[in-house]
Design a protein around this motif. Structure first.
Motif, short mmCIF file in Angstrom:
data_model
loop_
_atom_site.label_atom_id
_atom_site.label_comp_id
_atom_site.label_asym_id
_atom_site.label_seq_id
_atom_site.Cartn_x
_atom_site.Cartn_y
_atom_site.Cartn_z
N ILE A 1 0.73 -1.17 0.08
CA ILE A 1 -0.03 0.15 -0.09
C ILE A 1 0.98 1.34 -0.13
O ILE A 1 0.63 2.15 -0.58
N ALA A 2 2.17 1.16 0.82
CA ALA A 2 3.02 2.26 0.64
C ALA A 2 3.51 2.50 -0.81
O ALA A 2 3.91 3.73 -1.27
N ARG A 3 3.75 1.55 -1.44
CA ARG A 3 4.12 1.60 -2.96
C ARG A 3 2.99 2.21 -3.65
O ARG A 3 3.19 3.05 -4.53
N LEU A 4 1.84 1.79 -3.60
CA LEU A 4 0.69 2.51 -4.15
C LEU A 4 0.43 3.96 -3.79
O LEU A 4 0.04 4.51 -4.79
N ALA A 5 1.00 4.37 -2.76
CA ALA A 5 0.77 5.52 -2.50
C ALA A 5 1.77 6.35 -3.17
O ALA A 5 1.73 7.73 -2.92
N ASP A 6 2.73 5.89 -3.48
CA ASP A 6 3.72 6.92 -4.20
C ASP A 6 4.06 6.66 -5.40
O ASP A 6 4.56 5.50 -6.07
#
Ligand SMILES: [Zn+2]
Length: 887
Positions: free
Chosen positions: A106-111
């Motif tokens: 989700i952190a990857r999707l957030a950036d």
């Protein structure tokens, strides 16, 4: 034993009996007996009793232990009083085994800056939608927490339930049952203590009617549903950290409102914050319609689009919105106890409230689960489109320029970092347009996924729609009261008094990424022969407060001087080597580094101009002995903000004393008494005022804030020096904010205006009987930099102003107008101020110092500690407390 007819009837009655008005949580649900019920662990059923914070923790642990494959219990912070804050993570066993991988994904999707569209598609395909259900940020909004326990139980125990199965398969839930344990503990203690033999439904009975300060706020009496700008409280900081760890797509903050109401959910009232996207607004409608369908099916009444707006970015629902979530507030009418008799004659039970919240929460989770893919897509798109939106609006970079008080910009940068915003610090001087800015300036690019949050916080103005303002103007002219829920301005550069520049293109300066706390890093202090000199400011004030506590002797220049080619303003602190211990350099260096204060070593006492270091105009400071009025009739927010700023922001020791205790309290043991906002007319009698006056004459410093200043200026009290009285003032009608009390998302303004207006010609006085109300704006204040009270300022700051207070300036032979509102054309720095109020406030007093005998009164027209985010005005307050006893 034989079953008689009577016994059978009795059993039948028991089986069918429910408390009056009780409703099923979820009709038709059957539950797995292996998952413990609340009753089996705590001893009461859902809705039978108001679970205490400790019981909530015990039950959460029991649930987590009973379903280890589907849960993870995380402690994300501790309160000031040491209570744990928990979030229970719930998802399918398959999801839970991958929890760490989900967080990373989700952190990857957030950036989107580091993400190919292929990878984004894969992540969206695989990830659960993350739903954060937060409950009871206000400790007396009680049904929220027991609803949370019911939600967790239902999700873990319901059998063969397709709704629950869908939720567990497609969503990952974060259930925070209690955001404010300290406040709930206060509420539960008082309601149980006040309870009748059988619960009393009378709203005015002791079990409902909370004593000061009530359970709404936390230990420092903050409204934590406003703290997402200041982030001053550990509970809020913990939630921010959690938000940046899980990046939820759906966030709901479940509250309670007055008991006469029904239920509120999205869509919110006007106005919407302009940084909420049309896609997010569409989701507010989708979730609202889903809740409405469920409520219609079960016959629960509700309302939408009224009262609760989504404009101020510091609500619990708001902060996640600008990180890409769909953020919503739900409000249930509060029984404020186990039963509540409404004006219409019906009784609202505690269990009713739980059932409503529970149904809204489960429906929301189900709606999120069934829209998983689209919510994740829209979240990713929000973060992607944020990268360019700032630039389209003409801002690629914001530049925060440190002023004479470098600590202000440093703290502002630190605040942004805490919110997950990337900040760079320039290693060299550079130009923004035609303006040169120094090395050390902070650069905040809008080319990052949280740019809408950045713009919300750093823009000077966040506009309300014209149509909304026109409607408020129409309403006020008809005396209808406005629909403005909270502040109309909150710009951080203004309230931190930090210059902010905007660049339409990337600034080209060598810069490094700012890391937390690096702003305070400093080289060791070189030893000086004669003195250490600290230009005054927030960092110096904090340093000197610590230094005085540690026994270091400190003096302050009451007039400016120039030495070694550098000028030092009024208020510069001077620590002489000769009158301190031999390890001064180490002690002072350590303290100053902690607070990021600048220290200039002096090897000679020679000055080029102005007063000398050995002048009698260099006054010794002393560690102030501080008393703070506490309990009724102080306004709890104002008292709590003051105590927080003194104890936690500036490390000062404070004795909080109940106003009712003041008559037998020996003020002679204290140098400073602070009266937070409040109307003291019924609480401090003539004798008390006489004692106060004597104490001030003997050298005491009285600090009055807002309504307390109005009290001090009143004819009867006359502490702020008076001239001829024109006529007796009479209290006007009631507090017109009270009508909102029941509907409150938690307006802290309520009760703020006692509406006691007088018409005296005095040193300080309300100008006329009914000044125009200002709903919360930021106004410019001009300061007298020759006065010690304005030490560390550059002569102009911005202050948060709300309500109807207007004070005429003090006569110059009676005192000093240290702070005066700017002229009408320059008055409003940001926000909505009606034209009539501009006329009334322009060039009126903001901060007055009035000597009396050997002491003095320091009166603020407004609250300098507002929500603890008004750094610049907080310095004036600290100046009064720290320096007042020396002058
Ligand atoms: Zn609330």
């Amino acid at each position: 034993m034989r079953w008689t007819k009577g016994a059978l009837l009795f059993v039948a009655i028991i089986l069918c009996w429910r408390p009056v008005g009780a409703q099923d949580l979820w009709p038709g649900a059957t539950y797995d007996p292996r998952i413990p019920t609340l009753k089996s662990i705590i001893g009461h059923d859902i809705g039978e009793e108001i679970s205490s914070p400790e019981e909530i923790t015990i039950y959460l642990k029991a649930l987590a232990a009973a379903a280890p494959d589907r849960t993870r219990l995380l402690e994300y912070a501790r309160t000031w009083e040491g209570r744990p804050l928990h979030v229970l993570v719930i998802a399918s066993p398959e999801r839970m085994t991958r929890l760490d991988a989900i967080k990373a994904d989700i952190a990857r999707l957030a950036d989107p800056r580091r993400l190919s569209s292929d990878e984004a598609g894969r992540l969206i395909d695989q990830l659960p939608v993350i739903v954060h259900l937060e409950h009871a940020v206000h400790g007396n909004e009680i049904s929220s927490s027991d609803a949370a326990l019911a939600e967790a139980y239902h999700l873990l125990a319901a059998q063969n339930d397709s709704v629950v199965q869908t939720i567990l398969r497609d969503a990952l839930l974060l259930i925070d049952p209690l955001e404010n344990p300290d406040g709930r503990a206060r509420f539960v203690t008082h309601t149980k203590f006040g309870r009748a033999a059988t619960p009393d439904a009378d709203p005015l009975s002791a079990e409902h009617d909370e004593p000061w300060p009530g359970g709404r706020s936390n230990h420092y009496l903050f409204d934590m549903n406003r703290d997402y700008i200041s982030l001053s409280q550990p509970e809020t900081r913990g939630r921010i950290k959690l938000g940046l760890e899980f990046f939820p797509q759906v966030v709901v903050d479940l509250h309670e409102m007055g008991g006469q109401n029904t239920y509120y959910f999205a869509p919110p009232a006007d106005p919407l914050n302009p940084y909420i996207t049309p896609t997010q607004a569409k989701w507010l409608e989708t979730f609202g319609r889903a809740n409405a369908a469920r409520f219609d099916e079960r016959g629960f009444a509700y309302f939408i689009r009224e009262v609760y707006d989504s404009f101020y970015p510091g609500y619990g629902e708001s902060w996640p919105i600008y990180q890409g979530a769909v953020g919503m507030t739900y409000e249930q009418a509060s029984a404020r106890g186990l039963a509540y008799k409404r004006e219409d004659g019906t009784t609202l039970t505690y269990r009713d409230g739980i059932v409503h919240h529970f149904n809204a929460a489960i429906t929301t989770a189900y709606t999120a689960a069934t829209n998983r893919i689209q919510l994740l897509r829209d979240f990713a798109e929000y973060r992607r489109s944020a990268l360019t939106e700032g630039e389209k609006a003409g801002v690629r970079d914001y530049v925060l320029v440190p002023g004479s008080d470098r600590g202000l910009a440093a703290r502002l940068a630190e605040n942004l970092l805490t919110q997950g915003i990337e900040v760079r610090q320039a290693d060299e001087a550079f130009a923004v347009g035609s303006q040169r800015v120094p090395a050390g300036s902070y650069i905040v690019s809008t080319d990052q996924p949280s740019s809408r949050l950045i713009r919300n916080l750093l823009e000077i103005e966040v506009p309300q729609p014209d149509a909304f303002i026109r409607e408020q103007d129409r309403r006020r002219k008809k005396r209808l009261g406005d629909q403005i829920y909270d502040l109309t301005a909150w710009s951080l550069p203004l309230v931190f008094d930090v210059e902010v520049l905007k660049s339409a293109t990337d600034v080209s300066a060598k810069a490094h990424a700012l890391k937390p706390a690096s702003a305070a890093a400093a080289a060791p202090l070189p030893a000086a022969k004669v003195a250490y000199v600290l230009p005054w400011g927030t960092g110096a004030a904090a340093t000197i407060a610590d230094a005085l506590r540690d026994g270091i002797r400190v003096r302050q220049a009451s007039r400016p001087f120039t030495a070694g080619g550098r000028s030092f303003a009024t208020g510069t602190a001077i620590v002489r080597v000769a009158e301190n211990a031999s390890d001064l350099v180490r002690m002072l260096g350590t303290i100053a580094a902690k607070h990021g204060a600048e220290i200039v070593p002096f090897d000679s006492g020679w000055v080029d101009s102005g007063i000398s270091l050995g002048s009698s105009e260099v006054v010794p400071l002393k560690k102030p002995r501080i008393a703070l009025a506490w309990d009724a009739p102080t306004q709890s927010l104002s008292a709590g903000w003051a105590r927080y700023v003194l104890e936690r922001r500036y490390g000062l020791t404070v004795t909080a004393v109940r106003v009712s205790t003041l008559p037998r309290f020996d003020l002679r043991e204290f140098d400073v008494l602070i009266l937070p906002q409040g109307n003291y007319s019924g609480a401090i009698n003539d004798d008390g005022v006489r004692q106060l006056r004597e104490w001030i004459r003997g050298g005491g410093t009285l600090v009055t804030i807002g309504e307390a200043s109005r009290w001090a200026a009143s004819d009867k009290v006359d502490l702020l020096d008076a001239r001829s009285e024109m006529r007796d003032g009479k209290p006007e009608g009631g507090d017109d904010k009270d009508k909102d009390k029941d509907k409150d998302k938690d307006k802290e303004k309520k009760g703020g205006d006692s509406s006691v207006s007088f018409n005296y010609e005095k040193a300080i006085l309300p100008e006329r009987e009914r000044p125009e109300n200002t709903p919360g704006a930021v106004l410019r204040v001009t300061l007298d930099t020759e006065h010690w009270l304005a030490s560390g300022t550059d002569g102009a700051i911005q202050a948060i102003v709300e309500g109807q207070r207007v004070f005429t300036p003090v006569r110059l032979d009676q005192g000093t107008n240290v702070g005066v509102f700017a002229t009408k054309d320059r008055l409003v720095a940001s926000g909505l101020v009606w034209d009539e109020a501009r006329d009334q406030l322009a060039q009126k007093a903001f901060l007055v110092e009035q000597p009396l005998g050997d002491g003095h009164i320091i009166a603020f027209a407004e609250d300098p500690n507002y929500r603890a985010f008004a750094e610049a005005t907080e310095l004036l307050f600290i100046n009064g407390v720290l320096l007042g006893p020396a002058y």
